[in-house]
Design a protein around this motif. Sequence first.
Motif, short mmCIF file in Angstrom:
data_model
loop_
_atom_site.label_atom_id
_atom_site.label_comp_id
_atom_site.label_asym_id
_atom_site.label_seq_id
_atom_site.Cartn_x
_atom_site.Cartn_y
_atom_site.Cartn_z
N THR A 83 0.84 -1.21 0.00
CA THR A 83 0.00 0.00 0.00
C THR A 83 0.86 1.25 0.00
O THR A 83 0.60 2.22 -0.74
CB THR A 83 -0.92 0.01 1.23
N LYS A 84 1.93 1.26 0.82
CA LYS A 84 2.82 2.42 0.89
C LYS A 84 3.56 2.61 -0.44
O LYS A 84 3.71 3.75 -0.91
CB LYS A 84 3.83 2.23 2.03
N LYS B 210 2.56 1.75 -3.42
CA LYS B 210 1.59 2.28 -4.40
C LYS B 210 1.35 3.77 -4.17
O LYS B 210 1.19 4.54 -5.13
CB LYS B 210 0.29 1.50 -4.30
N SER B 211 1.33 4.17 -2.90
CA SER B 211 1.11 5.57 -2.58
C SER B 211 2.26 6.44 -3.10
O SER B 211 2.03 7.50 -3.69
CB SER B 211 0.99 5.74 -1.06
N ILE B 212 3.51 5.97 -2.91
CA ILE B 212 4.67 6.73 -3.40
C ILE B 212 4.69 6.76 -4.93
O ILE B 212 5.00 7.78 -5.54
CB ILE B 212 5.98 6.14 -2.85
N SER C 150 2.18 6.73 -6.88
CA SER C 150 1.15 7.69 -7.30
C SER C 150 1.63 9.12 -7.10
O SER C 150 1.44 9.98 -7.98
CB SER C 150 -0.13 7.44 -6.50
N GLU C 151 2.29 9.37 -5.97
CA GLU C 151 2.79 10.73 -5.69
C GLU C 151 3.81 11.18 -6.73
O GLU C 151 3.88 12.36 -7.07
CB GLU C 151 3.44 10.75 -4.30
N ARG C 152 4.62 10.23 -7.20
CA ARG C 152 5.67 10.58 -8.16
C ARG C 152 5.22 10.47 -9.61
O ARG C 152 6.00 10.67 -10.54
CB ARG C 152 6.89 9.67 -7.93
N GLU D 45 1.43 2.56 -11.60
CA GLU D 45 1.15 1.58 -10.56
C GLU D 45 0.92 0.21 -11.16
O GLU D 45 0.53 0.10 -12.29
CB GLU D 45 -0.08 1.99 -9.77
#
Length: 213
Positions: free
Chosen positions: A200-201, A203-205, A207-209, A213
């Motif tokens: 999950t973490k 995937k979050s990073i 998405s932020e960059r 995904e």
Amino acid sequence: MISSQKPIVIGVTGGSASGKTSVSRAIFDQFSGHSLLLLEQDAYYKHSDLPFEERKKINYDHPLAFDTALLHHQLNQLLHREAIDKPVYDYADHNRSKQVVRVEPKDVIILEGILILADESLRDLMDIKVFVDTDDDIRIIRRIKRDMESRGRSLDNIINQYLKTVKPMYHQFVEPTKRYADLIVPEGGGNQVAIDLLVTKIKSILSERGLKE
């Protein structure tokens, strides 16, 4: 097209036979088909000109056994979207092979090894730092099974090495790096909750960059 965004580096560490590889593979499998690579610290054992019998006596669990400068340099190359020629280590010969493996840069890099958190310069390149925490008894049993089956070593050789170098080096150099970890994973790849949190973490990073995904 090569992305201009900085890749994500996930460091996965822990003692010998702690389940580091299981955790790394579990993450890898969750991102099957995505832009991801696994970089093993074991590939970066130093080359030695010593005779074979002397190489067998080297303390391979000490920080000085690794070519950390080369690992840092090549990880930096991957972070700059440059391909590397990763060294190959021959466990049977106790030495670095003359072969290399061409590794292309990816969006996610899993760096795995017993002492990756012991070096500040390597830690500074990591986005997520994971320590796989497994009991000594379980680790020695796993190590015996692995080394006898895949590395052709005798039981006496494995036990002697474990008692003389592996266990003391773990408590001197590896276990203290637990304090640098963002996440401590008990019992390795069987901890699905920890794996899910990591995925999950990541995937979050991604998405932020603005990475795929």
